[in-house]
Motif scaffolding. Structure first.
Motif, PDB file in Angstrom:
ATOM      1  N   ILE A 172      48.939  15.705  98.824  1.00 32.49           N
ATOM      2  CA  ILE A 172      49.058  16.026 100.245  1.00 32.49           C
ATOM      3  C   ILE A 172      47.673  15.879 100.865  1.00 32.49           C
ATOM      4  CG2 ILE A 172      49.752  17.726 101.963  1.00 32.49           C
ATOM      5  CD1 ILE A 172      51.633  18.910 100.010  1.00 32.49           C
ATOM      6  N   GLY A 173      47.351  14.665 101.213  1.00 29.65           N
ATOM      7  CA  GLY A 173      46.069  14.397 101.880  1.00 29.65           C
ATOM      8  C   GLY A 173      44.900  14.956 101.101  1.00 29.65           C
ATOM      9  N   PHE A 174      43.965  15.557 101.861  1.00 25.24           N
ATOM     10  CA  PHE A 174      42.717  16.017 101.232  1.00 25.24           C
ATOM     11  C   PHE A 174      42.590  17.528 101.228  1.00 25.24           C
ATOM     12  CE2 PHE A 174      42.368  14.179 105.482  1.00 25.24           C
ATOM     13  CZ  PHE A 174      42.103  15.320 106.229  1.00 25.24           C
ATOM     14  N   ILE A 175      43.616  18.255 101.657  1.00 23.03           N
ATOM     15  CA  ILE A 175      43.477  19.708 101.829  1.00 23.03           C
ATOM     16  C   ILE A 175      43.255  20.429 100.489  1.00 23.03           C
ATOM     17  CG2 ILE A 175      45.988  20.190 101.841  1.00 23.03           C
ATOM     18  CD1 ILE A 175      45.305  22.247 104.152  1.00 23.03           C
ATOM     19  N   LEU A 176      43.748  19.835  99.404  1.00 28.90           N
ATOM     20  CA  LEU A 176      43.581  20.478  98.094  1.00 28.90           C
ATOM     21  C   LEU A 176      42.554  19.736  97.241  1.00 28.90           C
ATOM     22  CD1 LEU A 176      47.365  21.252  97.412  1.00 28.90           C
ATOM     23  CD2 LEU A 176      45.618  22.838  98.217  1.00 28.90           C
ATOM     24  N   MET A 177      41.676  19.001  97.895  1.00 29.36           N
ATOM     25  CA  MET A 177      40.615  18.274  97.158  1.00 29.36           C
ATOM     26  C   MET A 177      39.266  18.917  97.442  1.00 29.36           C
ATOM     27  SD  MET A 177      41.411  14.312  97.958  1.00 29.36           S
ATOM     28  CE  MET A 177      42.973  13.554  97.579  1.00 29.36           C
ATOM     29  N   ASP A 178      38.304  18.617  96.595  1.00 29.45           N
ATOM     30  CA  ASP A 178      36.934  19.097  96.810  1.00 29.45           C
ATOM     31  C   ASP A 178      36.038  17.935  97.242  1.00 29.45           C
ATOM     32  OD1 ASP A 178      37.640  21.649  95.996  1.00 29.45           O
ATOM     33  OD2 ASP A 178      37.217  21.222  93.885  1.00 29.45           O
ATOM     34  N   ASP A 179      34.885  18.302  97.812  1.00 28.39           N
ATOM     35  CA  ASP A 179      33.888  17.282  98.135  1.00 28.39           C
ATOM     36  C   ASP A 179      33.355  16.687  96.832  1.00 28.39           C
ATOM     37  OD1 ASP A 179      34.251  17.774 100.742  1.00 28.39           O
ATOM     38  OD2 ASP A 179      32.397  18.895 101.051  1.00 28.39           O
ATOM     39  N   PRO A 180      32.924  15.458  96.750  1.00 32.30           N
ATOM     40  CA  PRO A 180      32.744  14.549  97.881  1.00 32.30           C
ATOM     41  C   PRO A 180      34.019  13.806  98.320  1.00 32.30           C
ATOM     42  CG  PRO A 180      31.903  13.530  95.889  1.00 32.30           C
ATOM     43  CD  PRO A 180      32.364  14.904  95.491  1.00 32.30           C
ATOM     44  N   GLU A 181      35.074  13.801  97.465  1.00 34.23           N
ATOM     45  CA  GLU A 181      36.268  13.022  97.823  1.00 34.23           C
ATOM     46  C   GLU A 181      36.932  13.582  99.091  1.00 34.23           C
ATOM     47  OE1 GLU A 181      36.890  10.234  96.981  1.00 34.23           O
ATOM     48  OE2 GLU A 181      39.035   9.802  97.063  1.00 34.23           O
ATOM     49  N   HIS A 182      36.980  14.926  99.182  1.00 35.05           N
ATOM     50  CA  HIS A 182      37.557  15.556 100.376  1.00 35.05           C
ATOM     51  C   HIS A 182      36.850  15.073 101.641  1.00 35.05           C
ATOM     52  CE1 HIS A 182      36.765  18.807 103.342  1.00 35.05           C
ATOM     53  NE2 HIS A 182      38.074  18.790 103.433  1.00 35.05           N
ATOM     54  N   ALA A 183      35.510  15.129 101.616  1.00 36.25           N
ATOM     55  CA  ALA A 183      34.731  14.751 102.810  1.00 36.25           C
ATOM     56  C   ALA A 183      34.930  13.279 103.142  1.00 36.25           C
ATOM     57  CB  ALA A 183      33.251  15.047 102.581  1.00 36.25           C
ATOM     58  N   ARG A 184      34.990  12.452 102.103  1.00 39.70           N
ATOM     59  CA  ARG A 184      35.152  11.002 102.317  1.00 39.70           C
ATOM     60  C   ARG A 184      36.468  10.708 103.052  1.00 39.70           C
ATOM     61  NH1 ARG A 184      36.921   6.141 100.157  1.00 39.70           N
ATOM     62  NH2 ARG A 184      38.421   7.118  98.742  1.00 39.70           N
ATOM     63  N   LEU A 185      37.542  11.355 102.594  1.00 42.93           N
ATOM     64  CA  LEU A 185      38.847  11.091 103.211  1.00 42.93           C
ATOM     65  C   LEU A 185      38.961  11.756 104.581  1.00 42.93           C
ATOM     66  CD1 LEU A 185      41.241  11.406 100.119  1.00 42.93           C
ATOM     67  CD2 LEU A 185      40.236   9.352 101.099  1.00 42.93           C
ATOM     68  N   ARG A 186      38.460  12.992 104.698  1.00 45.75           N
ATOM     69  CA  ARG A 186      38.554  13.715 105.975  1.00 45.75           C
ATOM     70  C   ARG A 186      37.850  12.931 107.086  1.00 45.75           C
ATOM     71  NH1 ARG A 186      38.446  19.935 107.840  1.00 45.75           N
ATOM     72  NH2 ARG A 186      37.286  19.663 109.747  1.00 45.75           N
ATOM     73  N   LYS A 187      36.694  12.346 106.730  1.00 42.52           N
ATOM     74  CA  LYS A 187      35.908  11.604 107.719  1.00 42.52           C
ATOM     75  C   LYS A 187      36.712  10.441 108.321  1.00 42.52           C
ATOM     76  CE  LYS A 187      31.269  11.517 106.615  1.00 42.52           C
ATOM     77  NZ  LYS A 187      30.370  10.840 105.709  1.00 42.52           N
ATOM     78  N   MET A 188      37.650   9.900 107.533  1.00 40.16           N
ATOM     79  CA  MET A 188      38.417   8.747 108.011  1.00 40.16           C
ATOM     80  C   MET A 188      39.339   9.106 109.173  1.00 40.16           C
ATOM     81  SD  MET A 188      39.487   6.745 104.572  1.00 40.16           S
ATOM     82  CE  MET A 188      38.266   6.290 103.352  1.00 40.16           C
TER      83      MET A 188
END
Ligand code: HEM
Length: 400
Positions: free
Chosen positions: A85-101
């Motif tokens: 489910i998107g990036f809500i359950l991910m940690d940085d740096p992958e979370h930040a990379r996807l959220r920025k998009m």
């Protein structure tokens, strides 16, 4: 409290005041601001109840949002299968990379530009409601369609498919639906978004999903991840705001003097302030912000060990008397901006500017255009969403 003391995690809000967090959370906030609790699946976790401690943990890079981590306080079985489910359950740096998009369309300036379109959607739905049966269920007639229409427009999702995505979103965030059913709901949403992306690959539009496809073409994102982000934005974009509209209306009908303040003002600052106060008071994300410690850390004077789960109960955080005077009173004139209803830290709600504008338009328009709005059934017959990760009402029968 000794370490061996473990309490049941108090979930449902009390029947007497369905807007208040469970009284047991208030007791913990006063006596044991970090306490061990037992979750429905038998696992234990820490519950953190004070506003300052919650913000400190949520801003701490030593905690993780990754639900697949063994210590994460899931409270039940975790959905298996492909797709996230998107990036809500991910940690940085992958979370930040996807959220920025997907950050740009949710920036305040871009969202403000949508205000006239949101106003039109709200006016049209009120026209349709007033022309239809009286009484009516406000959830079905107004609270659910408004944010669904808005997020559909932004993402480029056809609103005619609303039955499919509303039904599956409800299943996915239900706490009582069996895990297989939740898994199937996720799969249905993921497949739906993936098909839509395939169509947009042929015929791109001027919308957020088409924008994501450019990232796919550039090799920065897989189509599966793009579909996962679409699922997150579609669910978060309509379920939350819809519950704030219906539950907020019920809370205002319960507090007529507050409703009058909102209805009778022309000052956008007063309306914006009322939105913040309703977000604080109702805190619909009543499941708490959940994390797992990646390293040992100290919280409210206690040692939390690596691998232990933490629940920041933001509903009681928003009722912390050291931050908000007389916190159990709904007061639309207070300055409630420090609330944690949108979370805190790197995962703080991406859609908050949009949610704010939608709620400002709704609260400013609905009670003026329908000044005689009232509940059409006894208050005790309103069904609350105790069984959902996002709190609200299943139905709100109203008349005017
Ligand atoms: C009143 C309505 C809303 C409330 C109360 C709300 C609440 C929240 C909260 C508490 C979080 C934090 C999650 C965490 O810490 O784990 C969150 C995250 C998020 N919200 Fe909202 N939300 C609302 C509306 C929206 C809208 C309209 C959108 C638009 C798509 C949206 C998109 C998101 C996204 C994408 C995240 C994940 C952010 C991240 O992980 O970086 N939300 N929301």
């Amino acid at each position: 409290m000794p370490d061996t003391d473990v309490r049941e995690f108090p979930m449902p809000r009390a029947a007497g005041c369905p807007f208040d967090p469970p009284p047991a959370l208030k007791e913990l906030q006063e006596e044991a601001p970090i306490a061990r609790v037992r979750l429905p699946d038998g696992a234990t976790a820490w519950v953190v109840t004070r506003h300052a401690d919650q913000r400190a943990v949520l801003a701490d890079r030593r905690v993780s949002s990754d639900m697949t981590h063994p210590g994460y306080p899931r409270g039940g079985p975790v959905r298996e299968g492909p797709g996230k489910i998107g990036f809500i359950l991910m940690d940085d740096p992958e979370h930040a990379r996807l959220r920025k998009m997907v950050t740009a369309p949710f920036m305040i300036k871009r969202v403000e530009a949508m205000r006239p379109a949101i106003q039109r959607i709200v006016d049209d739905r009120i026209d349709a409601m007033l022309a239809g049966p009286n009484p009516v269920d406000l959830v079905e007639a107004f609270a659910l369609p408004v944010p669904s229409l808005v997020i559909c427009e932004l993402l480029g999702v056809p609103y005619r498919d609303h039955d499919l995505f509303q039904h599956n979103s409800r299943q996915l965030i239900s706490r009582s639906a069996p895990i297989e059913q939740r898994g199937a709901a996720f799969q249905a949403l993921h497949d739906y978004l993936d098909d839509l992306l395939a169509e947009k690959l042929e015929r791109p539009g001027d919308d957020l999903l088409s924008g994501l496809l450019e990232r796919v073409r550039a090799g920065e994102l897989t189509r599966g991840d793009a579909a996962g982000i679409g699922v997150l934005l579609l669910i978060a974009g309509h379920e939350t705001t819809a519950n704030m509209i219906a539950l907020g209306t019920m809370a205002l009908l319960d507090n007529p003097s507050q409703l009058a303040l909102l209805r009778d003002t022309d000052d956008p600052k007063v309306i914006a302030g009322a939105v913040e106060e309703l977000l604080r008071y109702l805190n619909i994300t009543h499941n708490g912000r959940r994390r797992v410690a990646l390293e040992d850390l100290e919280v409210a004077g206690r040692l939390v060990r690596a691998g232990e789960g933490l629940i920041m109960a933001n509903d009681i955080g928003n009722r912390d008397p050291s931050v908000f005077d007389d916190p159990d009173r709904l007061d639309v004139t207070r300055d409630a901006r420090r609330h944690v209803a949108f979370g805190f830290g790197v995962h703080q709600c991406l859609g908050q500017p949009l949610a704010r504008v939608e709620l400002q338009v709704v609260y400013r328009t609905l009670y003026r255009r329908v000044p005689t709005l009232a509940l059409a059934v006894d208050r005790d017959r309103i069904p609350f969403k105790h069984d959902s990760v996002i709190y609200g009402v299943h139905e709100l029968p109203v008349r005017w």
